[in-house]
Design a protein around this motif. Structure first.
Motif, PDB file in Angstrom:
ATOM      1  N   TYR A   3      15.705 -25.267 -10.265  1.00 58.54           N
ATOM      2  CA  TYR A   3      15.871 -23.997 -10.376  1.00 58.54           C
ATOM      3  C   TYR A   3      14.578 -23.252  -9.705  1.00 58.54           C
ATOM      4  O   TYR A   3      13.546 -23.447  -9.793  1.00 58.54           O
ATOM      5  CB  TYR A   3      15.480 -23.841 -11.928  1.00 58.54           C
ATOM      6  N   ARG A  12      17.473 -19.073 -11.209  1.00 57.76           N
ATOM      7  CA  ARG A  12      18.915 -19.509 -10.490  1.00 57.76           C
ATOM      8  C   ARG A  12      18.839 -20.994 -10.137  1.00 57.76           C
ATOM      9  O   ARG A  12      17.830 -21.372  -9.482  1.00 57.76           O
ATOM     10  CB  ARG A  12      19.262 -18.852  -9.335  1.00 57.76           C
ATOM     11  N   GLU A  16      22.335 -21.891  -5.239  1.00 54.37           N
ATOM     12  CA  GLU A  16      22.661 -20.755  -4.827  1.00 54.37           C
ATOM     13  C   GLU A  16      21.898 -20.383  -3.484  1.00 54.37           C
ATOM     14  O   GLU A  16      22.081 -19.304  -2.903  1.00 54.37           O
ATOM     15  CB  GLU A  16      22.444 -19.481  -5.867  1.00 54.37           C
ATOM     16  N   GLY A  61      23.389 -14.740  -4.447  1.00 53.35           N
ATOM     17  CA  GLY A  61      22.919 -13.929  -5.487  1.00 53.35           C
ATOM     18  C   GLY A  61      22.845 -12.505  -4.623  1.00 53.35           C
ATOM     19  O   GLY A  61      23.573 -11.851  -4.205  1.00 53.35           O
TER      20      GLY A  61
END
Length: 96
Positions: A3, A12, A16, A61
């Motif tokens: 993360y 996130r 991503e 994102g």
């Protein structure tokens, strides 16, 4: 799963993000016509061990670039911030 704590969106999953490159490499001056400096910038890469600053793009994102401090050996994310942020490297242990 890793993360990354995006400074714009919060924590996130690393899926991503897309790895851009080494955040410690400095781009040569645009006015400089020195081929060896550009060859070094484009092709020469170190193979560091331990904590290393990297640039990642948060494509799924906010679409911003994020500077990430990641341990190359363990893949542990040690910190993240904006590209201009100063993210200090952890102190290395010294043996007597």
């Amino acid at each position: 799963m890793l993360y990354i704590d995006c400074p714009y969106c919060g924590k996130r999953a690393h899926e991503e993000f897309t790895y851009i490159g080494d955040a410690t490499k400095k781009r040569p001056d645009g006015a400089e016509k020195n081929d060896p400096a550009w060859v070094d910038y484009v092709y020469t890469r170190d193979n560091p061990r331990g904590p290393h600053l990297e640039l990642w793009h948060h494509g799924l994102g906010c679409r911003e670039v994020v500077k990430v401090l990641r341990n190359i050996l363990t893949h542990e994310i040690l910190g993240a911030g904006r590209p201009a942020d100063d993210i200090p490297l952890p102190e290395t242990e010294t043996k007597p």
